[in-house]
Design a protein around this motif. Structure first.
Motif, short mmCIF file in Angstrom:
data_model
loop_
_atom_site.label_atom_id
_atom_site.label_comp_id
_atom_site.label_asym_id
_atom_site.label_seq_id
_atom_site.Cartn_x
_atom_site.Cartn_y
_atom_site.Cartn_z
N LEU A 285 -33.96 -75.56 4.33
CA LEU A 285 -35.24 -76.40 4.59
C LEU A 285 -35.66 -75.91 6.06
N VAL B 34 -23.20 -78.89 4.25
CA VAL B 34 -24.11 -79.35 4.99
C VAL B 34 -25.12 -78.05 5.41
N PRO C 33 -27.83 -76.40 2.51
CA PRO C 33 -29.21 -76.89 2.20
C PRO C 33 -30.16 -77.15 3.23
N LEU C 34 -29.45 -77.48 4.33
CA LEU C 34 -30.35 -77.65 5.80
C LEU C 34 -30.59 -76.21 6.22
N TRP D 81 -28.38 -88.49 4.75
CA TRP D 81 -29.81 -88.70 3.93
C TRP D 81 -30.87 -88.38 5.24
N LEU E 78 -23.80 -84.77 3.49
CA LEU E 78 -25.07 -84.37 3.72
C LEU E 78 -25.94 -85.64 3.96
N THR F 214 -25.38 -80.33 13.33
CA THR F 214 -24.98 -81.09 12.36
C THR F 214 -23.60 -81.01 12.09
N THR G 103 -36.90 -81.96 6.10
CA THR G 103 -37.94 -82.05 5.06
C THR G 103 -39.37 -82.07 5.79
N TRP H 276 -30.44 -86.24 7.80
CA TRP H 276 -30.58 -84.68 8.08
C TRP H 276 -31.52 -84.39 7.05
N VAL H 277 -31.32 -84.57 5.55
CA VAL H 277 -32.32 -84.12 4.66
C VAL H 277 -33.68 -84.51 4.95
N SER I 25 -36.39 -69.49 3.89
CA SER I 25 -35.03 -70.01 3.20
C SER I 25 -34.38 -69.12 2.70
#
Lengths: 350, 264
Positions: free
Chosen positions: A302, A295, A298-299, A13, A11, A289, A20, A15-16, A84
């Motif tokens: 968001l 991956v 979490p994505l 950083w 994952l 991604t 975000t 991308w996060v 979400s």
């Protein structure tokens, strides 16, 4: 020699951070936009003022503050929670059923919630005499009941308990519950508009009460799905091989279905049946991604929140002062956007 | 020699169809048992009992204990399994596919440690797959996917490896290469191999013991020279099978009969 070498799917950083930022921008835009425009600087200042012992000057009047904190903010936060949850639930369903078309309503949660809501609207119109509003409760119970029925039916099939029998049971249950719902809806035409409005979904009724009602469910369900996301990658090799790798596919599937369904039931109970989010968001993330659920989950959490907030802005302003049902916007904007991603991406739909 | 894996009186029925009848066979630690026989003889079904993929009567004993007396994770630490047609999920990197082999060593909620990652790189190196680490596993060729499967098995570090027709989709050279590789890994790492295998010549050359199955029963087991005879194979397959010695190696072929040749 190998110890320092990283694994290939991480994952990243960036991308996060990117996802975000998209979410933050969507939230700020969500509270800015409306009949009375609020400046982003004032909004930021007002948010920071909520921190104890901090006080910044803002241009916001008392009325503006009320619009920001009592009307727009709860609606936007509700949009984040619903988006979400539906996205993470969709990704979970796609993982446990190894089916790209799976969405949070696959096993009858949508049809069950629809039937519950219709029963509540037709037979228990909201009045002040109810201790709790019967509509969200009935939708919640209906969603859980629909999936439970599909699970019981799917797991009592004599020819074997597989993901496919469960999906087929879900299709049967959803069709049956939708038929009942349509029957009730047609018989009581006075409430047709209200039922139809609920089914197309809306964040319109949002207040902090709705946020407080679903936040604990969403927090718990997203946490479980997030923590267990590695298991979805294992299920991708099929039940037999997953079993020989030391996991119990049936148990993993059950846990994900329970929490994806619980979260879905909670959010649809206040937002209605907002469609398409649970399919389009995980697939977009996957295409841009990685196909790994480490991956994707979490994505999706968001990006899903951001997507629904943006869809809600469009729903509010496109025909202002009227409002387009948000379910219409998610499909109307989401489908062409998804088509572009599908055409231009090198990623894989798995 | 200790017995690594034993099938004892295994019976399997699919509805009214009994497909395995009291099958008993065992393999010593570090050995290679080849299960041979015609299509439908029950080879895959027998191996699927190890994977827990079919309900069965009798017992499968791993290192002396019934396999179902152990937890799913403990089983996975002892026995690795490659099915006839493994699923290679589209979009999954080869590295991540091999990393799945570390699953039995991780708690349900744990993440992989540096050692796990290191084990994966070692497995990729052993199978010459390092340059493919980031490739989508679903885009590999037949031979490369076989190597990816074995890399996953290596990462799993199980002392017993069960292979169901591991080389069925490979050309003759690739098949030979894979079988040599399995044999090398078996010798170097002391693993026990049980494989269903169609190619009788390959079985004769690579397996220390073979079990010949027909109609859900074992009709012969022992060293290849004792089981893979023209007499026995003739009754199970067809009478025209010939067992030939070529420079000390056994070659098993099916010859055309004079009758079919004269039709041309």
């Amino acid at each position: 020699m190998n110890a320092g070498r990283p694994s290939t799917t991480r994952l990243h950083w960036y991308w996060v951070v990117g996802a975000t930022l998209v979410l933050i921008v969507a939230v700020i835009a969500g509270v800015m936009v409306g009949p009375i425009a609020l400046s982003p600087v004032d909004i930021m200042a007002s948010i920071i003022n909520r921190v104890p012992f901090v006080s910044l000057d803002t241009e916001l009047s008392v009325r503006d503050e009320a619009i920001l904190w009592e009307i727009r903010m709860p609606r936007v936060i509700l949009g984040v929670l619903v988006g979400s949850m539906l996205s993470a639930a969709g990704a979970s369903y796609q993982g446990v059923f190894r089916n790209p078309l799976a969405d949070p309503y696959l096993l009858g949660a949508g049809a069950g919630a629809g039937l519950g809501a219709t029963i509540a609207i037709v037979y228990a119109p909201a009045t002040s005499s109810w201790i709790v509003d019967p509509l969200p409760l009935a939708a919640f119970v209906g969603a859980i009941g629909g999936v439970a029925l599909a699970y019981v039916l799917g797991y009592t099939v004599r020819s074997g308990r597989t993901a496919v029998t469960l999906i087929l049971a879900g299709v049967a249950v959803a069709s049956f519950l939708t038929a009942l719902q349509t029957f009730l809806q047609q018989r009581d035409s006075d409430t047709l508009r209200e039922v139809y409005g609920w089914i197309l979904g809306s964040l319109n009724t949002a207040g902090w009460g709705d946020v407080a009602l679903i936040a604990p469910y969403v927090a718990v369900c997203l946490s479980v799905v997030f923590i267990g996301r590695r298991l979805l990658d294992i299920l991708a090799v099929g039940d037999t091989e997953a079993g020989t790798l030391g996991v119990r596919p049936g148990r993993v599937r059950l846990i994900f279905v329970i929490f994806a369904t619980l979260g879905t039931a909670a959010v649809v109970s206040v937002s209605g049946l907002i469609g398409f989010v649970g399919i389009i968001v995980p697939h977009t993330v996957r295409l841009l991604t990685s196909a790994s659920y480490r991956v994707v989950i979490p994505l999706s959490i968001l990006v899903g929140g951001a997507f629904l907030v943006v869809a809600d802005i469009i729903a509010r302003v496109a025909i202002s002062p009227g409002e387009i049902p948000i379910g219409v916007v998610t499909a109307l904007i989401g489908a062409p956007f998804f088509a572009v991603v599908l055409r231009t991406s090198k990623g894989v739909v798995s | 020699m200790t017995v690594a894996l034993e099938f004892r009186d295994i019976g399997v029925a699919f509805g009214p169809h009994q497909v395995l009848h009291d099958v008993s066979v065992e393999v010593d630690a570090g050995g290679w048992l080849g299960i041979v026989g015609p299509n439908g003889a029950g080879k895959s079904t027998l191996l699927r009992t190890v994977a827990g993929a079919v309900p069965y009567d009798g017992s499968v004993l791993v290192e002396g204990l019934p396999i179902d007396s152990r937890s799913q994770r403990e089983r996975a630490k002892l026995v690795a399994y490659v099915p006839q047609r493994p699923l290679f999920p589209a979009g999954m990197a080869v590295f991540d596919y091999v990393l799945l082999g570390r699953t039995p060593y991780l708690g349900p909620l744990a993440a992989e440690s540096r050692d796990d990652i290191s084990d994966v790189w070692e497995a990729l190196e052993a199978l010459h797959l390092v340059e493919f680490a980031a490739r989508d596993v679903a885009t590999l060729s037949g031979g490369e996917t076989q190597r990816a499967s074995f890399a996953r098995v290596l990462a799993q570090k199980a002392p017993i490896v069960v292979l169901d027709e591991a080389t069925a989709s490979l050309d003759v050279a690739a098949q030979h290469e894979v079988l040599e590789l399995i044999d090398r890994l078996r010798k170097e790492m002391g693993i026990t191999v049980v494989s269903a295998i169609h190619d009788l010549t390959a079985a004769a050359q690579f397996c220390g013991r073979v079990a010949l199955m027909d109609g859900g029963r074992i009709v012969g087991s022992g060293q290849p020279g004792e089981v893979l005879t023209e007499e026995l194979l003739g009754t199970v397959f067809e009478p025209s099978i010939r067992v030939i010695d070529v420079d000390g190696s056994t070659v098993i072929v099916s010859l055309r009969t004079e009758e079919t040749l004269s039709d041309q």
